[in-house]
Scaffold this active site. Structure first.
Site, short mmCIF file in Angstrom:
data_model
loop_
_atom_site.label_atom_id
_atom_site.label_comp_id
_atom_site.label_asym_id
_atom_site.label_seq_id
_atom_site.Cartn_x
_atom_site.Cartn_y
_atom_site.Cartn_z
N GLU A 113 52.74 -46.47 42.58
CA GLU A 113 53.86 -47.04 43.31
C GLU A 113 53.77 -46.82 44.81
O GLU A 113 53.18 -45.85 45.27
CB GLU A 113 55.17 -46.42 42.81
CG GLU A 113 55.46 -46.88 41.40
CD GLU A 113 56.77 -46.36 40.85
OE1 GLU A 113 57.27 -46.97 39.91
OE2 GLU A 113 57.28 -45.36 41.36
N CYS A 154 55.71 -45.26 51.92
CA CYS A 154 55.22 -44.09 51.19
C CYS A 154 54.13 -44.58 50.23
O CYS A 154 54.36 -45.45 49.40
CB CYS A 154 56.41 -43.49 50.42
SG CYS A 154 55.97 -42.10 49.40
N CYS A 202 48.35 -36.91 38.88
CA CYS A 202 47.97 -35.82 39.77
C CYS A 202 47.56 -34.63 38.93
O CYS A 202 48.18 -34.35 37.91
CB CYS A 202 49.13 -35.44 40.69
SG CYS A 202 48.68 -34.15 41.89
N CYS A 257 52.41 -29.39 39.62
CA CYS A 257 53.58 -28.69 40.16
C CYS A 257 54.76 -28.85 39.20
O CYS A 257 54.98 -29.94 38.66
CB CYS A 257 53.95 -29.24 41.54
SG CYS A 257 52.60 -29.07 42.72
N CYS A 266 57.58 -31.65 39.67
CA CYS A 266 57.13 -33.01 40.02
C CYS A 266 56.78 -33.80 38.76
O CYS A 266 55.96 -33.35 37.95
CB CYS A 266 55.93 -32.93 40.95
SG CYS A 266 55.18 -34.52 41.31
N SER A 291 50.53 -35.56 53.29
CA SER A 291 51.28 -34.47 52.68
C SER A 291 50.39 -33.81 51.63
O SER A 291 49.81 -34.48 50.79
CB SER A 291 52.54 -35.03 52.01
OG SER A 291 53.22 -34.02 51.31
N SER A 351 53.47 -28.94 51.43
CA SER A 351 54.51 -28.70 50.43
C SER A 351 54.55 -27.20 50.12
O SER A 351 53.72 -26.71 49.38
CB SER A 351 54.19 -29.51 49.17
OG SER A 351 54.26 -30.88 49.49
N LEU A 352 55.51 -26.53 50.69
CA LEU A 352 55.54 -25.06 50.62
C LEU A 352 56.32 -24.58 49.38
O LEU A 352 55.79 -23.88 48.54
CB LEU A 352 56.14 -24.51 51.92
CG LEU A 352 55.94 -23.03 52.20
CD1 LEU A 352 54.46 -22.66 52.24
CD2 LEU A 352 56.61 -22.65 53.52
N ASN A 375 64.84 -33.98 42.75
CA ASN A 375 65.18 -35.12 41.90
C ASN A 375 64.83 -34.77 40.46
O ASN A 375 63.65 -34.72 40.11
CB ASN A 375 64.43 -36.37 42.35
CG ASN A 375 64.89 -36.79 43.72
OD1 ASN A 375 66.07 -37.03 43.94
ND2 ASN A 375 63.97 -36.81 44.67
N CYS A 405 61.35 -38.97 45.87
CA CYS A 405 60.19 -38.10 45.67
C CYS A 405 60.13 -37.58 44.24
O CYS A 405 61.14 -37.17 43.70
CB CYS A 405 60.28 -36.86 46.54
SG CYS A 405 60.64 -37.18 48.23
N1 SAH Z 1 50.81 -34.31 46.48
C1 SAH Z 1 51.34 -34.28 47.78
C2 SAH Z 1 52.09 -35.53 48.18
C3 SAH Z 1 52.92 -36.22 47.16
S1 SAH Z 1 54.42 -35.43 46.69
C4 SAH Z 1 52.20 -33.05 47.96
O1 SAH Z 1 52.52 -32.39 47.00
O2 SAH Z 1 52.53 -32.75 49.11
C5 SAH Z 1 55.47 -35.67 48.11
C6 SAH Z 1 56.57 -34.62 48.23
O3 SAH Z 1 57.54 -34.78 47.19
C7 SAH Z 1 56.03 -33.20 48.10
O4 SAH Z 1 56.58 -32.32 49.05
C8 SAH Z 1 56.52 -32.83 46.72
O5 SAH Z 1 56.57 -31.46 46.56
C9 SAH Z 1 57.84 -33.51 46.63
N2 SAH Z 1 58.35 -33.65 45.27
C10 SAH Z 1 57.64 -33.77 44.13
N3 SAH Z 1 58.46 -33.86 43.07
C11 SAH Z 1 59.72 -33.81 43.54
C12 SAH Z 1 61.00 -33.88 42.93
N4 SAH Z 1 61.15 -34.03 41.61
N5 SAH Z 1 62.08 -33.81 43.73
C13 SAH Z 1 61.94 -33.69 45.06
N6 SAH Z 1 60.77 -33.62 45.70
C14 SAH Z 1 59.67 -33.68 44.95
FE1 SF4 Z 2 50.71 -33.48 42.72
FE2 SF4 Z 2 52.19 -33.33 44.94
FE3 SF4 Z 2 53.32 -33.70 42.52
FE4 SF4 Z 2 52.24 -31.34 43.14
S1 SF4 Z 2 54.02 -32.30 44.13
S2 SF4 Z 2 51.98 -32.44 41.20
S3 SF4 Z 2 50.50 -31.99 44.37
S4 SF4 Z 2 51.98 -35.11 43.55
#
Ligand code: SAH
Ligand code: SF4
Length: 382
Positions: A91, A104, A111, A115, A118, A197, A219-220, A301, A344
């Site tokens: 997407e 975006c 991936c 995480c 996510c 990112s 992404s910390l 989210n 996100c």
């Molecule tokens: N993989 C990369 C970029 C894609 S994710 C990364 O992790 O940085 C983009 C951002 O969305 C990241 O900061 C990620 O941590 C955040 N994200 C992922 N899942 C999410 C969720 N369910 N709610 C809010 N932010 C989320």
């Molecule tokens: Fe991959 Fe970014 Fe999602 Fe982590 S937050 S699983 S690195 S897309």
């Protein structure tokens, strides 16, 4: 097999043209037709010699991605689902704001980073996108938006590599796509307005600082290794000391004088005042005396399998206050496109579960909305 010209940055296209016995300036012309004018039909490229156009037809194409669905949110956010073959879909999301238009973009189908918060991470990894598949998202969106908004000038001013996937895990394909975004003969985006990112792939952050130093977001999500190990498994490989040191090194080359830390607010997990104070300590230990980072707090989210919930607004405000009182610029991300699951971590649900892709697409088609006015401008339907 024909070559997809979207796979090339200008250098790559020049090499390709040379192999066809053509001069460098032909590559520039071709590049401009493709990326500035959004052309895919060689016959439309009127200032290219007919012989070259014929030659190109035999060996090359501008291969766009097939659009499976397009949804337009009440707030003007647009989400496209693209078919990348083999049952995979990715997407891209366009987010209009008063002073900019942000796209975006996805870098992978699925991936591998896993995480916890996510949904893309929960699906697992399917495959890397090619350079052409990455830039095709911008190529398509810019072309669509110009027609939709009846604008001649550029609509997309910013790109964030925050769609599906970990961009630095797909470094080789990412790089030509970034270069094309920045190239004045293509999209001409400023380095400050293209953001990669990452969840923190340290060696690739160093490479990026040398090869193509665009804006960086990290992404910390946690102030300590114990918690980050749990939320972002990659932390076990590149713990906070290494990650923070890499951020420091990146700053020397970054187009902006700060790095953005993204921090997803998870109720009772990483949103306590004590954890905000730990973050202050963490960033103070690096980067010298001047402010060198910003925080972007992202409301979580939720999705079914995560077992996590979103921090309350009050908790998020308290957390933000502690950071900003310590002199760290902190913003709370507005959620956009809620009605179309464009936020996100909500992107393309079912990549791994291939049997469900078709089902999901069918569902999306049925809820596709009619084009509505983007921005505050009134736009005629095109
Ligand atoms: N993989 C990369 C970029 C894609 S994710 C990364 O992790 O940085 C983009 C951002 O969305 C990241 O900061 C990620 O941590 C955040 N994200 C992922 N899942 C999410 C969720 N369910 N709610 C809010 N932010 C989320
Ligand atoms: Fe991959 Fe970014 Fe999602 Fe982590 S937050 S699983 S690195 S897309």
């Amino acid at each position: 097999m024909t070559v997809n010209l979207l796979d090339f940055d200008l250098q790559g296209l020049t090499g390709f043209c040379e192999r066809l016995g053509e001069k460098r300036f032909r590559a520039v012309q071709l590049f401009r037709w493709i990326h500035q004018k959004g052309a895919s039909d060689f016959d439309a490229m009127s200032d290219l010699a007919k012989s070259l156009r014929e030659k190109l037809k035999g060996v090359a194409q501008v291969k766009a991605l097939a659009v499976l669905s397009e949804q337009i949110s009440a707030d003007g956010t647009i989400k496209w689902l693209f078919d990348v073959g083999g049952g995979d879909a990715v997407e891209a999301v366009f987010i209009p704001e008063d002073d900019r238009g942000t796209l975006c973009v996805s870098s992978q189908a699925g991936c591998a980073m896993g995480c916890r918060f996510c949904s893309t991470g929960h699906q697992g990894f399917s495959r890397n996108l090619s350079s052409g598949e990455i830039i095709a998202q911008l190529w398509f969106a810019e072309r669509f938006l110009r027609r939709h908004l009846q604008r001649q000038e550029r609509v997309i001013s910013n790109v964030v590599m925050m769609g599906m996937g970990e961009p630095l895990q797909n470094y080789a394909e990412l790089l030509p796509a970034l270069r094309t975004m920045l190239d004045d003969h293509a999209y001409g985006l400023s380095r400050r307005r293209v953001t990669v990112s990452t969840s923190g792939i340290v060696p690739k952050m160093d490479l990026l600082s040398q090869d193509c130093p665009v804006a960086l977001a990290v992404s910390l999500h946690a102030p300590t290794d114990a918690l980050r190990d749990n939320l972002v498994p990659l932390n076990k490989k590149y713990p906070l000391v290494e990650l923070m040191a890499a951020c420091e090194r990146y700053l020397e080359f970054a187009p902006r004088d700060f790095i953005t830390f993204e921090y997803c607010m998870l109720d009772g997990v990483n949103d306590q005042p004590e954890q905000a104070r730990q973050l202050v300590e963490l960033v103070r230990a690096y980067g010298g005396a001047r402010p060198w980072c910003k925080f972007n707090l992202i409301p979580f989210n939720p999705f079914a399998q995560s077992g996590l919930t979103r921090s309350s607004t009050q908790q998020t405000l308290v957390f933000a206050r502690i950071l900003s009182d310590a002199g760290i610029v902190t913003t709370i991300r507005k959620t956009r496109g809620d009605d179309i699951d464009a936020a996100c971590g909500q992107l393309a649900g079912d990549v791994m579960d291939r049997t469900r892709v078709g089902e999901r697409i069918a569902r999306q088609r049925t809820i596709m909305l009619k084009p509505v006015a983007l921005h505050k401008r009134t736009v005629e339907e095109t």
